[in-house]
Design a protein around this motif. Structure first.
Motif, PDB file in Angstrom:
ATOM      1  N   THR A 193      12.718  15.088  -8.634  1.00 21.04           N
ATOM      2  CA  THR A 193      12.575  14.328  -7.399  1.00 21.04           C
ATOM      3  C   THR A 193      11.442  13.322  -7.555  1.00 21.04           C
ATOM      4  O   THR A 193      10.359  13.667  -8.042  1.00 21.04           O
ATOM      5  CB  THR A 193      12.268  15.272  -6.224  1.00 21.04           C
ATOM      6  OG1 THR A 193      13.351  16.196  -6.076  1.00 21.04           O
ATOM      7  CG2 THR A 193      12.085  14.500  -4.930  1.00 21.04           C
ATOM      8  N   ILE A 194      11.702  12.081  -7.161  1.00 17.69           N
ATOM      9  CA  ILE A 194      10.658  11.056  -7.220  1.00 17.69           C
ATOM     10  C   ILE A 194       9.588  11.368  -6.175  1.00 17.69           C
ATOM     11  O   ILE A 194       9.891  11.553  -5.000  1.00 17.69           O
ATOM     12  CB  ILE A 194      11.234   9.654  -6.996  1.00 17.69           C
ATOM     13  CG1 ILE A 194      12.203   9.291  -8.132  1.00 17.69           C
ATOM     14  CG2 ILE A 194      10.115   8.605  -6.901  1.00 17.69           C
ATOM     15  CD1 ILE A 194      12.928   7.970  -7.927  1.00 17.69           C
ATOM     16  N   THR A 195       8.353  11.439  -6.617  1.00 15.52           N
ATOM     17  CA  THR A 195       7.221  11.674  -5.725  1.00 15.52           C
ATOM     18  C   THR A 195       6.284  10.473  -5.765  1.00 15.52           C
ATOM     19  O   THR A 195       6.326   9.664  -6.707  1.00 15.52           O
ATOM     20  CB  THR A 195       6.442  12.944  -6.116  1.00 15.52           C
ATOM     21  OG1 THR A 195       5.968  12.807  -7.464  1.00 15.52           O
ATOM     22  CG2 THR A 195       7.331  14.171  -6.031  1.00 15.52           C
ATOM     23  N   VAL A 196       5.436  10.372  -4.747  1.00 15.36           N
ATOM     24  CA  VAL A 196       4.506   9.247  -4.671  1.00 15.36           C
ATOM     25  C   VAL A 196       3.121   9.753  -4.304  1.00 15.36           C
ATOM     26  O   VAL A 196       2.967  10.798  -3.664  1.00 15.36           O
ATOM     27  CB  VAL A 196       4.965   8.190  -3.646  1.00 15.36           C
ATOM     28  CG1 VAL A 196       6.226   7.498  -4.094  1.00 15.36           C
ATOM     29  CG2 VAL A 196       5.165   8.815  -2.267  1.00 15.36           C
ATOM     30  N   GLU A 197       2.120   8.988  -4.718  1.00 15.27           N
ATOM     31  CA  GLU A 197       0.742   9.304  -4.344  1.00 15.27           C
ATOM     32  C   GLU A 197      -0.070   8.027  -4.408  1.00 15.27           C
ATOM     33  O   GLU A 197       0.089   7.211  -5.325  1.00 15.27           O
ATOM     34  CB  GLU A 197       0.150  10.349  -5.289  1.00 15.27           C
ATOM     35  CG  GLU A 197      -1.213  10.856  -4.839  1.00 15.27           C
ATOM     36  CD  GLU A 197      -1.622  12.143  -5.543  1.00 15.27           C
ATOM     37  OE1 GLU A 197      -2.759  12.599  -5.306  1.00 15.27           O
ATOM     38  OE2 GLU A 197      -0.825  12.684  -6.320  1.00 15.27           O
ATOM     39  N   TRP A 198      -0.953   7.841  -3.421  1.00 12.82           N
ATOM     40  CA  TRP A 198      -1.775   6.635  -3.385  1.00 12.82           C
ATOM     41  C   TRP A 198      -2.896   6.745  -4.416  1.00 12.82           C
ATOM     42  O   TRP A 198      -3.637   7.722  -4.430  1.00 12.82           O
ATOM     43  CB  TRP A 198      -2.387   6.435  -1.999  1.00 12.82           C
ATOM     44  CG  TRP A 198      -1.367   6.084  -0.958  1.00 12.82           C
ATOM     45  CD1 TRP A 198      -0.802   6.918  -0.036  1.00 12.82           C
ATOM     46  CD2 TRP A 198      -0.781   4.791  -0.739  1.00 12.82           C
ATOM     47  NE1 TRP A 198       0.097   6.238   0.740  1.00 12.82           N
ATOM     48  CE2 TRP A 198       0.132   4.927   0.340  1.00 12.82           C
ATOM     49  CE3 TRP A 198      -0.929   3.541  -1.344  1.00 12.82           C
ATOM     50  CZ2 TRP A 198       0.885   3.859   0.824  1.00 12.82           C
ATOM     51  CZ3 TRP A 198      -0.189   2.482  -0.866  1.00 12.82           C
ATOM     52  CH2 TRP A 198       0.701   2.638   0.198  1.00 12.82           C
ATOM     53  N   LYS A 199      -2.989   5.716  -5.258  1.00  9.26           N
ATOM     54  CA  LYS A 199      -4.131   5.615  -6.170  1.00  9.26           C
ATOM     55  C   LYS A 199      -5.329   5.040  -5.435  1.00  9.26           C
ATOM     56  O   LYS A 199      -6.472   5.477  -5.625  1.00  9.26           O
ATOM     57  CB  LYS A 199      -3.771   4.737  -7.365  1.00  9.26           C
ATOM     58  CG  LYS A 199      -4.912   4.518  -8.340  1.00  9.26           C
ATOM     59  CD  LYS A 199      -4.521   3.538  -9.434  1.00  9.26           C
ATOM     60  CE  LYS A 199      -5.690   3.253 -10.376  1.00  9.26           C
ATOM     61  NZ  LYS A 199      -5.323   2.234 -11.404  1.00  9.26           N
ATOM     62  N   ASP A 200      -5.075   4.039  -4.595  1.00  6.59           N
ATOM     63  CA  ASP A 200      -6.102   3.427  -3.758  1.00  6.59           C
ATOM     64  C   ASP A 200      -5.379   2.748  -2.598  1.00  6.59           C
ATOM     65  O   ASP A 200      -4.195   2.994  -2.379  1.00  6.59           O
ATOM     66  CB  ASP A 200      -6.965   2.435  -4.561  1.00  6.59           C
ATOM     67  CG  ASP A 200      -6.131   1.410  -5.321  1.00  6.59           C
ATOM     68  OD1 ASP A 200      -5.175   0.859  -4.716  1.00  6.59           O
ATOM     69  OD2 ASP A 200      -6.412   1.164  -6.509  1.00  6.59           O
ATOM     70  N   LYS A 201      -6.078   1.896  -1.857  1.00 12.14           N
ATOM     71  CA  LYS A 201      -5.501   1.302  -0.653  1.00 12.14           C
ATOM     72  C   LYS A 201      -4.498   0.187  -0.923  1.00 12.14           C
ATOM     73  O   LYS A 201      -3.936  -0.375   0.025  1.00 12.14           O
ATOM     74  CB  LYS A 201      -6.617   0.784   0.262  1.00 12.14           C
ATOM     75  CG  LYS A 201      -7.434   1.909   0.886  1.00 12.14           C
ATOM     76  CD  LYS A 201      -8.419   1.378   1.897  1.00 12.14           C
ATOM     77  CE  LYS A 201      -9.170   2.527   2.576  1.00 12.14           C
ATOM     78  NZ  LYS A 201     -10.110   2.031   3.618  1.00 12.14           N
ATOM     79  N   SER A 202      -4.260  -0.121  -2.175  1.00 12.48           N
ATOM     80  CA  SER A 202      -3.271  -1.159  -2.472  1.00 12.48           C
ATOM     81  C   SER A 202      -2.330  -0.768  -3.615  1.00 12.48           C
ATOM     82  O   SER A 202      -1.510  -1.587  -4.033  1.00 12.48           O
ATOM     83  CB  SER A 202      -3.972  -2.478  -2.839  1.00 12.48           C
ATOM     84  OG  SER A 202      -4.765  -2.316  -4.002  1.00 12.48           O
ATOM     85  N   THR A 203      -2.413   0.468  -4.103  1.00 13.57           N
ATOM     86  CA  THR A 203      -1.611   0.881  -5.253  1.00 13.57           C
ATOM     87  C   THR A 203      -0.965   2.231  -4.993  1.00 13.57           C
ATOM     88  O   THR A 203      -1.645   3.205  -4.663  1.00 13.57           O
ATOM     89  CB  THR A 203      -2.467   0.988  -6.525  1.00 13.57           C
ATOM     90  OG1 THR A 203      -3.209  -0.216  -6.709  1.00 13.57           O
ATOM     91  CG2 THR A 203      -1.591   1.234  -7.754  1.00 13.57           C
TER      92      THR A 203
END
Length: 263
Positions: A200-210
Motif C-alpha cells: 500500500t502506498i503510504t505518505v509522510e511529510w518530510k517538511d512543510k513543502s515536501t
C-alpha cells in the motif's frame, strides 16, 4: 468545497481545483503500467474534470448551522449534490463517453462507501446505471473497452483523487497523529498497481513543502500547486460566510512529491 480548520481559520479548497490537481497527478503517473489499449487523453481529461459539477456550487459557500461550519463535499445536502453530479457527468459525457463511464463508476463507489440511503440516491443510481450500460453498448460498437482497461483507469482516478484530497485536507508538515484519519494507514487500492508489489502506498511529510511517498508512483519527483483560501473564523462570525469567503485572498500551496530514497 473541501474544508478544514487551522489556527482560527477555515482552509477552503474548491472541488474543481482539487480535481485539476488530481489530473496533474495523473499526468505524471508511471506510464509503463497503463494498459496498451488505453485512451490516455480522455482519461487524463476526465480525472481533471471529474468534479466539474461543483464549479457553480463552490462559487459561494453555504453555512451548516448544525455543524457551525461551511458545508463541505462530505455533508452537502444530498438532493442538490446529486443534481450537480449529474450535470457534471452530462458535461463530461459530451466530451468523452468513456470519461463519463469512469467518473460515474467513481461516484457510485463513493456513494456506497458513504452508507447513505435516500430515495433520491436510488433514483440517481438507477439513472447512472442506465448511463453506464448505454455507454458500454456504444463503445462496444466504436471502440471496445479492453479487459483490464476500465479496472486500471478506475484505480488511477481513485488514487489521484485520494492523494489530491489528502493534500487539501492536511496542513503541510503535519505529524501522523494530526493527519486526516482516512489515509493514516496509506491509500486503499494502491496495492493493485503492479509497481507496488502488493504494498500500500503510504505518505509522510518530510517538511512543510515536501511529501514522501513509498512506493513512489510517479515518473519523477513532482511539484504541484493548488489554490486555497484561509477564511478567518472571526470574519465569518462578524460578516457571514459568503462575504468573508469572497473577500479573503487566494493563496497558492506548492508541494513537492518525492520518493523515500530521494528525500
Amino acid at each position: 468545497m473541501i474544508c478544514r480548520e487551522h489556527d482560527g481559520a477555515i482552509v477552503m479548497v474548491k472541488q474543481h481545483d482539487h480535481g485539476k490537481l488530481a489530473g496533474e497527478l495523473a499526468i505524471w503517473f508511471k506510464e509503463e503500467h497503463v494498459p496498451e489499449e488505453g485512451r490516455r487523453d480522455e482519461v487524463l481529461w476526465a480525472v481533471a474534470e471529474h468534479d466539474r459539477g461543483w464549479i457553480d456550487l463552490d462559487e459561494t459557500p453555504f453555512w451548516n448551522d448544525a455543524e457551525h461550519a461551511p458545508y463541505s463535499f462530505i455533508d452537502f445536502p444530498v438532493v442538490p449534490k446529486l443534481t450537480f453530479y449529474k450535470r457534471g457527468l452530462d458535461e463530461i459525457e459530451a466530451r468523452t463517453p468513456y470519461g463519463a463511464l469512469l467518473c460515474s463508476l467513481h461516484f457510485e463507489r463513493l456513494i456506497k462507501i458513504s452508507g447513505l440511503d435516500y430515495p433520491e440516491l436510488t433514483l440517481y443510481q438507477e439513472h447512472e446505471e442506465e448511463r453506464r450500460s448505454r455507454i458500454h453498448r456504444e463503445l462496444e460498437v466504436s471502440k471496445p473497452i479492453g479487459e483490464d482497461e476500465l479496472y486500471y483507469d478506475a484505480r488511477l482516478l481513485e488514487f489521484c483523487d485520494d492523494l489530491s484530497l489528502y493534500l487539501a485536507l492536511n496542513e503541510p508538515g503535519s505529524p501522523k497523529s494530526e493527519e486526516h484519519p482516512w489515509w493514516r494507514e496509506g491509500f486503499s487500492g494502491s496495492e493493485d498497481f503492479s509497481f507496488t508489489s502488493g504494498r500500500t502506498i503510504t505518505v509522510e511529510w518530510k517538511d512543510k513543502s515536501t511529501l514522501v511517498l513509498d512506493p513512489f508512483p510517479f515518473q519523477k519527483t513532482v511539484e504541484v500547486a493548488f489554490m486555497l483560501k484561509r477564511v478567518q473564523q472571526s470574519e465569518i462570525a462578524k460578516r457571514g460566510i459568503a462575504p468573508a469567503y469572497r473577500d479573503t485572498p487566494e493563496e497558492e500551496c506548492r508541494i513537492v512529491l518525492t520518493a523515500l530514497n530521494e528525500s
